[in-house]
Write an enzyme that holds these catalytic residues in place. Structure first.
Site: not given
Length: 400
Positions: A258, A281
């Site tokens: 990420e 997220h």
């Protein structure tokens, strides 16, 4: 003391820590290991979310780090064993964003069942497609929950209230809530449920938990959701099953890799599929949850600094110490026979009277909080530090 807050921890944490007499510095994004080691110079407390990795190398380079606040649920981004060995207490927020994650899961199940992603794309492209084809109610569908912890169990209750039938699988023996049904294997869950939602933790054993074999066992045209950890799912296998039509739709909030900060580029093999919901997220990213987390974790850090309380720590024995009296001795030690006796014997030899004492042990460590009438002498402190079982020693003196 000084605290460093990273990754846009909620501003209420600054206020609470400042009220506790702690100087606060904040940075917006995550830091890599070298950046973190540099930033921690002169820092006593660290606040992070899920992206900053705190490895054993960090603790070796900054042995004076007193505590870490993980302003999130998970702590797999922290080497907890290295933290305990360095006498760094770690706190997290295991409950504060549970409801936020559950609400997003429910919203995505409904969106996928009603094919809202496809309808939305068509409308933006100028196509009016008023059709019920492929759209379903979630009432009566069977939801399979993998992992029945805080989030999984609350999801179970909310989904059942909406008319879904709920089954779950967990390696631990968990009590089923409501009418939820516990199944004995992951395979059984996949073969009997039309919607699968993952809610396992980030322990190493869960990496690669869900791949081609598991997707193949799912019922045709099932829905799949992952809002727990990115490393749990093989995204290439998920893409293959989405393209083949075996999986009717998916929602993914977490990824194996990420970006570190908002605005950074993102890439995934799942991009471009109109039956996939991709979110950055944000399962627990609501204003309510982030404020609750900011308040909860910062209060834990402040209570530890001022009183030595370690209740709800994830790596140190739990002692609910209460408010410190005139002087308080915090003693973290190896959990070996006679450690407490040697501590008290030394206190007695130096004429120190014990007003109150609390002990807790956890695995190889013990933690003793001892209230005494006055600060200890330098000679006694040196004697205590020289004990073979001593890991860390700290004295809190209550100011008038």
């Amino acid at each position: 003391m000084k605290a460093l807050l990273l990754e846009n921890v909620h501003p209420c944490a600054d206020t609470i820590l400042a009220e506790a007499g702690i100087e606060v510095e904040r940075r917006s994004g995550a830091l890599d290991t070298d950046e973190l080691i540099t930033a921690l110079e002169g820092v006593d407390l660290l606040g992070i979310r899920s992206k900053t990795q705190v490895s054993a190398e960090v603790f070796q380079a900054r042995p004076g780090l007193r505590a870490i606040g993980a302003f999130c649920i998970g702590t797999n981004q922290i080497d907890l064993d290295a933290a305990a060995a360095a006498a760094t207490v770690v706190f997290n927020a295991p409950y504060s964003n549970t409801r936020s994650v559950v609400e997003l899961v429910i919203a995505e199940i409904i969106s996928l069942a009603r094919r809202l992603t496809v309808k939305n794309s068509a409308m933006h492209a100028g196509l009016w497609d008023k059709s019920a084809k492929g759209a379903h109610e979630i009432r009566g569908r069977t939801l399979g929950i993998v992992g029945y912890g805080n989030i999984g169990s609350q999801l179970s209750v909310v989904a059942e209230a909406l008319g879904m039938q709920v089954s779950f699988f967990d390696i631990a023996d968990k009590l089923a809530l409501g009418n939820a049904r516990k199944v004995e294997s992951l395979d059984e869950l996949l073969e009997t449920c039309e919607t699968i939602s993952l809610h396992v933790d980030g322990r190493p054993g869960n990496a690669g938990l869900f791949g081609a074999e598991q997707f193949a066992r799912m019922r045709p045209r099932s829905l799949f959701l992952n809002l727990c950890r990115g490393v749990v799912v093989d995204h290439e296998a998920l893409r293959d099953n989405l393209l083949s039509g075996h999986i009717a739709g998916a929602a993914v909030d977490v990824f194996p890799e990420e970006p570190k900060a908002a605005g950074d580029p993102f890439s995934s093999v799942l991009q471009g599929l109109d039956n996939v919901i991709l979110t950055p997220h944000i399962g627990g990213s609501t204003q309510e949850a982030q404020e609750d987390i900011g308040r909860y974790v910062s209060k834990k850090l402040g209570d530890f600094v001022h009183n030595g309380t370690t209740t709800m720590s994830v790596n140190i024995p739990h002692v609910a110490a209460g408010r410190a009296t005139a002087a308080r001795l915090l003693y973290l030690h190896r959990n070996v026979p006679g450690a407490l006796a040697r501590l008290n014997s030394l206190l007695a030899d130096f004429g120190v009277n014990i007003d109150r004492q609390s002990l807790a042990t956890r695995g190889e460590q013990g933690y003793v909080v001892t209230d005494i009438g006055s600060p200890i002498s330098e000679a006694l402190e040196n004697e205590l530090r020289s004990l073979p079982e001593t890991i860390d020693l700290r004295l809190i003196v209550e100011e008038d």
